[in-house]
Design an enzyme around this catalytic site. Structure first.
Site, mmCIF file in Angstrom:
data_model
loop_
_atom_site.group_PDB
_atom_site.id
_atom_site.type_symbol
_atom_site.label_atom_id
_atom_site.label_comp_id
_atom_site.label_asym_id
_atom_site.label_seq_id
_atom_site.Cartn_x
_atom_site.Cartn_y
_atom_site.Cartn_z
ATOM 1 N N GLY A 45 0.820 -1.211 0.000
ATOM 2 C CA GLY A 45 0.000 0.000 0.000
ATOM 3 C C GLY A 45 0.850 1.255 0.000
ATOM 4 O O GLY A 45 0.581 2.196 0.744
ATOM 5 N N ALA A 46 1.868 1.278 -0.860
ATOM 6 C CA ALA A 46 2.855 2.359 -0.824
ATOM 7 C C ALA A 46 2.505 3.556 -1.688
ATOM 8 O O ALA A 46 3.286 4.499 -1.768
ATOM 9 C CB ALA A 46 4.220 1.804 -1.254
ATOM 10 N N TYR A 99 -14.131 -3.195 9.438
ATOM 11 C CA TYR A 99 -12.741 -2.725 9.546
ATOM 12 C C TYR A 99 -12.166 -3.075 10.916
ATOM 13 O O TYR A 99 -11.060 -3.625 11.019
ATOM 14 C CB TYR A 99 -12.712 -1.214 9.308
ATOM 15 C CG TYR A 99 -11.392 -0.547 9.609
ATOM 16 C CD1 TYR A 99 -10.386 -0.487 8.650
ATOM 17 C CD2 TYR A 99 -11.159 0.040 10.853
ATOM 18 C CE1 TYR A 99 -9.173 0.137 8.931
ATOM 19 C CE2 TYR A 99 -9.962 0.660 11.143
ATOM 20 C CZ TYR A 99 -8.974 0.707 10.173
ATOM 21 O OH TYR A 99 -7.779 1.322 10.466
ATOM 22 N N SER A 109 -4.839 -0.934 14.129
ATOM 23 C CA SER A 109 -5.621 0.248 14.486
ATOM 24 C C SER A 109 -6.055 0.132 15.934
ATOM 25 O O SER A 109 -6.191 -0.972 16.478
ATOM 26 C CB SER A 109 -6.868 0.355 13.597
ATOM 27 O OG SER A 109 -7.725 1.399 14.039
ATOM 28 N N LEU A 140 -0.070 6.650 4.492
ATOM 29 C CA LEU A 140 1.023 6.198 5.345
ATOM 30 C C LEU A 140 2.085 5.447 4.538
ATOM 31 O O LEU A 140 3.286 5.619 4.784
ATOM 32 C CB LEU A 140 0.477 5.311 6.460
ATOM 33 C CG LEU A 140 1.508 4.758 7.453
ATOM 34 C CD1 LEU A 140 2.220 5.875 8.202
ATOM 35 C CD2 LEU A 140 0.844 3.793 8.438
ATOM 36 N N GLY A 141 1.662 4.616 3.595
ATOM 37 C CA GLY A 141 2.624 3.846 2.809
ATOM 38 C C GLY A 141 3.582 4.738 2.036
ATOM 39 O O GLY A 141 4.801 4.502 2.006
#
Length: 273
Positions: A10-11, A166, A143, A15-16
């Site tokens: 997930g870059a 989630y 999380s 955040l990634g």
């Protein structure tokens, strides 16, 4: 640090992307994952421009499809001589329409698939590389939002709501972290998980209709600490709220629940018992 190889899932945003830019400044080799070729190439170019001495390679896969997860892991094992760090960061958030239940390619509830099954399958598939590169570290981005997994309704076919899905998927990821850490004790591969920051300024937070209250950088720093801090070289099987080693949801410490979840998880990702 300049010899390290690190994979970030997930870059391409949030955040990634922040992690990629921060790690690039330290040199070494970065393996960047994304599911959109254009966005993946864009962030790779950005990282190369910011740190010309850092080697950057990209890997494309949709983590909502376990076949693509396994195929990407096989490509990494074939192409990369080592893997010192794996940051499982890719995430499916609560969704723009929280009442619309979505499914993965294999028919699993989407948040459970992307946030739990995919990182577990990827880590499992990359263990030979992580073990041969030890000491190495796995960091699972979880999380503070956690809700107990209901084993009679794991895929939320009843009472579906995006944030609930989630939160359950993130607790499942934490439970898998503890399971793998115990299994790998003494191998030189550590596995930890964290809540990086509260409501970071990301697309996922905004998509769900929430207002960001922290910057991405506030999540980058505690995440990189788990990956690189020499003081944490032997720390494993822990959950952190940013920099604080703390307790996760109580179900994460229920050994029977954890074993039940992992039996189900192994079956779903195609791993023999």
């Amino acid at each position: 640090m300049n010899q390290r190889t690190t994979l970030i899932t997930g870059a391409t945003q949030g955040l990634g992307r922040g992690l990629a830019l921060a790690l690039a400044a330290q040199g070494g080799t970065l393996l960047l994952h994304g599911r959109d070729r254009t966005r993946l190439d864009t962030v790779a170019a950005e990282v190369r421009a910011a740190a010309p001495g850092t080697t950057v390679r990209t890997y494309l896969a949709d983590l909502a499809d376990l076949d693509q997860v396994h195929a990407m892991a096989a490509r990494i094992r074939a192409a990369e001589p080592r893997l010192d760090g794996l940051i499982n960061n890719a995430v499916a958030g609560g969704g723009a329409d929280p009442l619309r239940r979505e499914l993965s390619r294999q028919g699993h509830e989407l948040r459970f698939a992307v946030n739990h099954l995919a990182p577990y399958a990827l880590t499992r598939d990359l263990l030979p590389l992580l073990l041969s590169s030890a000491p190495s570290r796995v960091v699972n981005v979880a999380s503070i939002g956690q809700e107990a997994v209901d084993f009679d309704n794991v895929m939320l076919e009843r009472d579906y709501e995006g944030l609930r899905a989630y939160c359950r998927s993130k607790l499942a990821l934490i439970m898998a972290t503890f399971h793998l850490a115990a299994e790998l004790e003494g191998t030189g591969v550590t596995v930890n998980t964290l809540h990086p920051a509260h409501l970071m300024d990301t697309d996922g937070v905004r998509e769900y209709g929430l207002t960001p209250v922290t910057t991405v950088d506030e999540g980058v720093r505690p995440t990189l600490r788990l990956l690189t801090d020499p003081a944490l070289a032997s720390t494993t099987g822990r959950y952190f709220d940013q920099f604080t080693d703390t307790r996760a949801h109580e179900q994460a410490y229920d050994v029977q629940a954890r074993e039940r979840l992992m039996r189900l998880t192994d079956a779903l990702v195609g791993r023999a018992a």
